[in-house]
Write a protein that holds these residues in place. Structure first.
Motif, mmCIF file in Angstrom:
data_model
loop_
_atom_site.group_PDB
_atom_site.id
_atom_site.type_symbol
_atom_site.label_atom_id
_atom_site.label_comp_id
_atom_site.label_asym_id
_atom_site.label_seq_id
_atom_site.Cartn_x
_atom_site.Cartn_y
_atom_site.Cartn_z
ATOM 1 N N ILE A 61 0.853 -1.184 0.000
ATOM 2 C CA ILE A 61 0.000 0.000 0.000
ATOM 3 C C ILE A 61 0.889 1.234 0.000
ATOM 4 C CG2 ILE A 61 -1.782 1.264 1.271
ATOM 5 C CD1 ILE A 61 -2.512 -1.493 2.553
ATOM 6 N N ALA A 62 0.715 2.086 -1.006
ATOM 7 C CA ALA A 62 1.446 3.351 -1.093
ATOM 8 C C ALA A 62 0.564 4.465 -0.551
ATOM 9 C CB ALA A 62 1.839 3.650 -2.533
ATOM 10 N N THR A 63 1.133 5.327 0.272
ATOM 11 C CA THR A 63 0.351 6.395 0.867
ATOM 12 C C THR A 63 0.978 7.760 0.600
ATOM 13 O OG1 THR A 63 1.461 6.506 3.041
ATOM 14 C CG2 THR A 63 -0.248 4.816 2.740
ATOM 15 N N SER A 64 0.166 8.784 0.790
ATOM 16 C CA SER A 64 0.611 10.160 0.642
ATOM 17 C C SER A 64 0.993 10.713 2.004
ATOM 18 C CB SER A 64 -0.499 11.010 0.012
ATOM 19 O OG SER A 64 -0.083 12.358 -0.111
ATOM 20 N N GLY A 65 2.279 10.610 2.332
ATOM 21 C CA GLY A 65 2.778 11.154 3.588
ATOM 22 C C GLY A 65 3.101 10.128 4.648
ATOM 23 N N GLY A 66 2.687 8.882 4.449
ATOM 24 C CA GLY A 66 2.940 7.850 5.461
ATOM 25 C C GLY A 66 3.874 6.762 5.003
ATOM 26 N N GLY A 67 4.475 6.927 3.819
ATOM 27 C CA GLY A 67 5.367 5.896 3.306
ATOM 28 C C GLY A 67 4.605 4.745 2.680
ATOM 29 N N ALA A 68 5.171 3.539 2.797
ATOM 30 C CA ALA A 68 4.564 2.339 2.223
ATOM 31 C C ALA A 68 4.330 1.313 3.313
ATOM 32 C CB ALA A 68 5.457 1.762 1.131
ATOM 33 N N PHE A 69 3.273 0.512 3.129
ATOM 34 C CA PHE A 69 2.915 -0.531 4.083
ATOM 35 C C PHE A 69 2.813 -1.861 3.350
ATOM 36 C CE2 PHE A 69 1.462 3.425 5.768
ATOM 37 C CZ PHE A 69 1.558 3.325 7.144
ATOM 38 N N ASP B 118 3.482 -4.167 8.051
ATOM 39 C CA ASP B 118 4.838 -3.673 8.239
ATOM 40 C C ASP B 118 4.904 -2.313 7.570
ATOM 41 O OD1 ASP B 118 5.818 -6.085 9.463
ATOM 42 O OD2 ASP B 118 5.842 -6.982 7.458
ATOM 43 N N MET B 119 5.384 -1.320 8.310
ATOM 44 C CA MET B 119 5.426 0.045 7.790
ATOM 45 C C MET B 119 6.852 0.402 7.402
ATOM 46 S SD MET B 119 6.379 3.356 8.828
ATOM 47 C CE MET B 119 5.986 4.994 8.221
ATOM 48 N N GLY C 208 12.452 6.711 7.933
ATOM 49 C CA GLY C 208 13.273 6.167 9.004
ATOM 50 C C GLY C 208 13.774 4.764 8.735
ATOM 51 N N HIS C 209 13.204 4.097 7.721
ATOM 52 C CA HIS C 209 13.615 2.741 7.362
ATOM 53 C C HIS C 209 14.417 2.709 6.061
ATOM 54 C CE1 HIS C 209 9.842 2.544 9.707
ATOM 55 N NE2 HIS C 209 10.399 1.502 10.291
ATOM 56 N N GLY C 210 14.673 3.882 5.484
ATOM 57 C CA GLY C 210 15.460 3.940 4.256
ATOM 58 C C GLY C 210 14.684 4.387 3.035
ATOM 59 N N LEU C 211 13.362 4.538 3.151
ATOM 60 C CA LEU C 211 12.567 5.057 2.036
ATOM 61 C C LEU C 211 12.969 6.506 1.781
ATOM 62 C CD1 LEU C 211 10.144 4.418 0.098
ATOM 63 C CD2 LEU C 211 8.653 5.362 1.882
ATOM 64 N N SER C 212 13.089 6.888 0.513
ATOM 65 C CA SER C 212 13.618 8.208 0.192
ATOM 66 C C SER C 212 12.632 9.337 0.464
ATOM 67 C CB SER C 212 14.061 8.252 -1.276
ATOM 68 O OG SER C 212 12.971 7.957 -2.137
ATOM 69 N N ASN C 213 11.339 9.059 0.453
ATOM 70 C CA ASN C 213 10.320 10.075 0.681
ATOM 71 C C ASN C 213 9.037 9.380 1.089
ATOM 72 O OD1 ASN C 213 8.032 12.040 -0.203
ATOM 73 N ND2 ASN C 213 9.875 13.308 -0.309
#
Length: 335
Positions: free
Chosen positions: A86-94, A102-103, A107-112
């Protein structure tokens, strides 16, 4: 498929059903659909998280209480291993693993944390196109990312697709095209791309890769050579908002300006306001196996069949914008 506030509509044969907040949908702004391995449909909403439908009923809801801490869903993608990304606007990916979420964020290495779209490659890596952070690639358990600092021409990635050879193509805002296969290549106006703003992409039945640009019409690429169509070659406009492969040959395209067209071989057909299409933004196209083509604009839903365009007035009111259309093999979903 998704609408600006009208929920989701399922069309199956002559039967139509609307799902919105009055009958269980968590929010009326729908941006993403994805079917899972169990035949269920996941619906991603902008503001209400995700719900999972089985037949005519919603059987699961996922929001903050279930671990989906951001409810603004931009994209859904089921990987080969199962579960759901799941891709979100402002919350990263789940990643839903069948038990919980799993989020993955900065903080986990995602660029944005604004993730626009998701794609899985042949090696089961998960590619994440972001708005402002370039591209992130998840190879469990770590991320690798590519941005302007690493040589990417733009940090805003609009379109991601995979061709029949397994090469990934990335369309950017201002940086042209990037191909990621055995080697990475960047294509801009210096290499023959008509403009550096790419909004849409598609691979047709014959394996041709098509791109829609903002101001440069439509282009295809073979090897390192580009071919393109613009208003000069007969297109109704150079701003291409949507592309959709035709089940038989070529692609359908939608423009900013209220036109839809079909390119097949050396032939080009164009339809617009004089043919019954309304609106100036063709946001979504879905070409069905039987020959019907559904068209979504900011002025509603339209059907092209037997060289005639008609409004689906019984499904959508004229003032309801259609953002996307999805065919799951038996039903059409419009949101």
């Amino acid at each position: 498929a998704g609408t600006d506030g009208g929920g989701a509509v399922r069309i199956e044969g002559k039967n139509k059903k609307i799902f919105n907040t009055t009958n269980g949908l968590p929010a009326n702004h729908v941006l993403a659909f994805e079917s899972d391995n169990e035949g269920r449909l996941w619906i991603g909403t902008y503001g209400g998280g995700v719900c999972v439908m089985n037949a005519d009923s919603i059987e699961e809801y996922y929001s903050a209480g279930q671990g989906l801490s951001n409810q603004y869903v931009c994209d859904l993608m089921q990987p080969c291993e199962g579960g759901m990304w799941i891709a979100t606007s402002g919350g990263g990916a789940f990643h839903y693993n069948g038990r919980g979420f799993d989020m993955y964020g900065t903080g986990h290495g995602l660029s944005n944390d604004v993730v626009l779209s998701l794609l899985e490659d042949r090696n089961r890596n998960i590619w994440m196109a972001t708005y402002g952070g370039g591209l992130s690639v998840f190879t469990a358990p770590a991320f690798q990312y590519f941005s302007e600092e690493q040589g990417l021409p733009s940090n805003v990635i609009r379109a991601v697709l995979r061709d029949n050879q397994g090469t990934l193509w990335l369309g950017s805002s201002g940086g042209g095209l990037i191909s990621a296969g055995n080697n990475w290549n960047i294509y801009t106006t210096a290499q023959g791309l008509p403009v550096n703003f790419v909004l849409a992409g598609a691979v047709d039945k014959q394996g041709t890769v098509w791109f829609g640009t903002s101001g440069g019409g439509i282009c295809t690429v073979a090897g390192n050579k580009f071919s393109y169509l613009t208003k000069k070659e007969g297109l109704p406009g150079n701003y291409i908002l949507s592309l959709e492969p035709d089940p038989r040959s070529g692609v359908w395209f939608g423009t900013y300006g209220g036109n839809v067209g079909h390119i097949s071989g050396d032939s080009l057909w164009v339809y617009g306001q004089n043919d019954g299409l309304k609106g100036i933004m063709v946001n979504a196209i879905c070409a069905l196996p039987g020959g019907e083509v559904l068209i979504g604009t900011e002025s509603g839903l339209f059907s092209f069949k037997a060289n005639k365009i008609e409004r689906y007035s019984s499904v959508f009111p004229a003032d309801l914008a259609v953002n996307a259309i999805e065919y799951d093999g038996s039903s059409v979903w419009i949101g």
